[in-house]
Enzyme design. Structure first.
Site, PDB file in Angstrom:
ATOM      1  N   MET A 167       0.980  -1.300  -0.077  1.00 35.60           N
ATOM      2  CA  MET A 167      -0.285   0.000   0.065  1.00 35.60           C
ATOM      3  C   MET A 167       0.762   1.400  -0.052  1.00 35.60           C
ATOM      4  O   MET A 167       0.417   2.217   0.353  1.00 35.60           O
ATOM      5  CB  MET A 167      -0.877  -0.114   1.258  1.00 35.60           C
ATOM      6  CG  MET A 167      -1.915  -1.195   1.213  1.00 35.60           C
ATOM      7  SD  MET A 167      -3.481  -1.015   2.152  1.00 35.60           S
ATOM      8  CE  MET A 167      -2.703  -0.803   3.965  1.00 35.60           C
ATOM      9  N   LEU A 227       6.532   2.985   1.486  1.00 45.00           N
ATOM     10  CA  LEU A 227       7.460   1.966   1.756  1.00 45.00           C
ATOM     11  C   LEU A 227       8.749   2.281   2.686  1.00 45.00           C
ATOM     12  O   LEU A 227       9.100   3.162   2.891  1.00 45.00           O
ATOM     13  CB  LEU A 227       8.033   1.663   0.321  1.00 45.00           C
ATOM     14  CG  LEU A 227       7.189   1.390  -0.902  1.00 45.00           C
ATOM     15  CD1 LEU A 227       7.789   1.205  -2.167  1.00 45.00           C
ATOM     16  CD2 LEU A 227       6.246   0.271  -0.347  1.00 45.00           C
ATOM     17  N   HIS A 266       9.354  -3.668   3.410  1.00 50.41           N
ATOM     18  CA  HIS A 266       8.691  -3.697   2.065  1.00 50.41           C
ATOM     19  C   HIS A 266       9.933  -4.110   0.880  1.00 50.41           C
ATOM     20  O   HIS A 266       9.912  -5.148   0.197  1.00 50.41           O
ATOM     21  CB  HIS A 266       8.289  -2.394   1.451  1.00 50.41           C
ATOM     22  CG  HIS A 266       6.960  -2.124   2.017  1.00 50.41           C
ATOM     23  ND1 HIS A 266       6.847  -0.924   2.793  1.00 50.41           N
ATOM     24  CD2 HIS A 266       5.729  -2.695   2.142  1.00 50.41           C
ATOM     25  CE1 HIS A 266       5.545  -0.780   3.241  1.00 50.41           C
ATOM     26  NE2 HIS A 266       4.969  -1.809   3.095  1.00 50.41           N
ATOM     27  N   SER A 294       4.330   1.086   7.847  1.00 53.88           N
ATOM     28  CA  SER A 294       4.119   2.365   7.177  1.00 53.88           C
ATOM     29  C   SER A 294       3.406   3.446   8.294  1.00 53.88           C
ATOM     30  O   SER A 294       3.583   4.680   8.176  1.00 53.88           O
ATOM     31  CB  SER A 294       3.222   2.208   6.019  1.00 53.88           C
ATOM     32  OG  SER A 294       3.586   1.418   5.033  1.00 53.88           O
TER      33      SER A 294
HETATM   34  P1  AMP Z   1       1.374  -2.979   3.508  1.00 57.59           P
HETATM   35  O1  AMP Z   1       1.987  -2.020   2.624  1.00 57.59           O
HETATM   36  O2  AMP Z   1       1.313  -2.585   4.864  1.00 57.59           O
HETATM   37  O3  AMP Z   1       0.060  -3.410   2.956  1.00 57.59           O
HETATM   38  O4  AMP Z   1       2.273  -4.103   3.469  1.00 57.59           O
HETATM   39  C1  AMP Z   1       2.877  -4.757   2.179  1.00 57.59           C
HETATM   40  C2  AMP Z   1       3.640  -6.353   2.543  1.00 57.59           C
HETATM   41  O5  AMP Z   1       4.578  -5.820   3.326  1.00 57.59           O
HETATM   42  C3  AMP Z   1       2.613  -7.123   3.420  1.00 57.59           C
HETATM   43  O6  AMP Z   1       2.658  -8.400   2.855  1.00 57.59           O
HETATM   44  C4  AMP Z   1       3.327  -6.847   4.795  1.00 57.59           C
HETATM   45  O7  AMP Z   1       3.312  -7.972   5.594  1.00 57.59           O
HETATM   46  C5  AMP Z   1       4.853  -6.748   4.380  1.00 57.59           C
HETATM   47  N1  AMP Z   1       5.350  -5.720   5.471  1.00 57.59           N
HETATM   48  C6  AMP Z   1       5.055  -4.674   6.066  1.00 57.59           C
HETATM   49  N2  AMP Z   1       5.991  -4.376   7.116  1.00 57.59           N
HETATM   50  C7  AMP Z   1       6.794  -5.372   7.082  1.00 57.59           C
HETATM   51  C8  AMP Z   1       8.041  -5.324   7.915  1.00 57.59           C
HETATM   52  N3  AMP Z   1       8.322  -4.606   8.830  1.00 57.59           N
HETATM   53  N4  AMP Z   1       8.759  -6.747   7.792  1.00 57.59           N
HETATM   54  C9  AMP Z   1       8.348  -7.503   6.567  1.00 57.59           C
HETATM   55  N5  AMP Z   1       7.374  -7.399   5.687  1.00 57.59           N
HETATM   56  C10 AMP Z   1       6.659  -6.317   6.063  1.00 57.59           C
END
Ligand code: AMP
Length: 304
Positions: free
Chosen positions: A51, A54, A58, A207
């Protein structure tokens, strides 16, 4: 859904795209033609849905895809249908220009940044029911959240048709639900779970951390500390009930409004009562710091 439209600014998106050399697609069909060419030359495709806003977490997903797949496609889409709280959607950080630069520098090959209209020409009627998997934790506290996730992830899988898709352990329940979705709908892709990337002090990158003050970030560390405490206690043989009491006490001295702390079986996400035959468990926590909702978890192998 007209209020969603204000969050996608065509001019800003256009300006951000002009500044990068990486392939950036705003529309489905040009992306599909690009991927078709890649597939024709025998390339495998890795998908990293995000989303935006970043961070290194990510990028850890991007790195995994770059290692395994020939062509890495990231998506940046703040999916309105998975937000059960309009304020959270409105305040969700949006940093498209910086995101595109980060992805380009990391070596990501293509990015899909659709508008809401592109993804939802109509509001979907389709309803998912993930059964027990969504009856706890995020599913229980964010009604409709996983339906929105199921719909948007299915759309992205259909559009990109990846060989591999990368999701973070950070959203463990989401990973489990997507895993189920892949099986139930035969998406025919390999799903990868990438470990949680943390700040040096242990705070899980998110984020939403951008919305915290410096003090808020310190307070938020209580989430990680609670997981460490739970891990120590469970490994010492303490019962899940005792762990929950101890963790709730730990939060008494912090500015964190805890929503849940659950000790669940990793395969089922069902609460574990007796750890002697639990195998691998996950401790999952959610709470509010400065009105920002944060989640974290740890996976613990228990062999008694
Ligand atoms: P989001 O942008 O929050 O929807 O996250 C996108 C992807 O990144 C999802 O699969 C999350 O689980 C992963 N993600 C978010 N934060 C982390 C983190 N700290 N470590 C590893 N993966 C993450």
């Amino acid at each position: 859904m007209p209020f969603f439209h204000i969050f996608y600014d065509e001019k800003l998106t256009f300006a951000a795209i002009q500044n990068v050399l990486m392939e950036v697609f705003k529309e489905i069909f040009p992306l599909k033609s690009y991927l078709k060419e890649g597939r024709k030359s025998g390339m495998s495709i890795g998908l990293v849905p995000t989303m935006g806003a970043l961070h290194q977490g990510h990028l850890a997903l991007i790195d995994e895809s770059l290692k395994e797949a020939d062509l890495t496609v990231a998506t940046i889409f703040v999916n309105p249908t998975q937000f059960n709280n309009a304020d959270d959607l409105e305040k969700y950080p949006r940093t498209l220009e910086a995101d595109l630069k980060m992805l380009e520098q990391r070596g990501c090959h293509a990015v899909f940044v659709p508008s809401v209209e592109q993804m939802y020409p109509n509001l979907p009627e389709l309803q998912f029911n993930f059964g027990k998997l969504e009856s706890v934790m995020e599913g229980a506290f964010r009604p409709g959240h996983f339906n929105g996730v199921g719909v948007v992830v299915s759309k992205l899988f259909n559009i990109v048709q990846p060989d591999y898709a990368y999701f973070g352990q950070k959203d463990l329940q989401q990973y489990m639900i997507v895993n189920r979705l892949v099986d139930d709908l035969s998406f025919g892709l390999q799903l990868r779970r990438v470990p949680i990337y943390r700040e040096d002090d242990g705070l899980a990158m998110s984020s939403r951390n951008r919305r915290l003050s410096e003090d808020g970030k310190k307070q938020a560390l209580a989430l990680y500390k609670s997981l460490q405490l739970a891990e120590t206690m469970l490994k010492a043989g303490d019962s899940p009930a005792d762990v929950q009491v101890a963790v709730e006490k730990l939060f008494d001295s912090h500015e964190v409004k805890i929503e849940y702390i659950e000790i669940v079986g990793l395969d089922t996400l069902e609460p574990v009562k007796n750890i002697s035959d639990a195998g691998t468990v996950a401790v999952c926590v959610a709470g509010y710091v400065e009105d920002v909702r944060l989640i974290d978890n740890v996976i613990i192998k228990l062999d008694f």
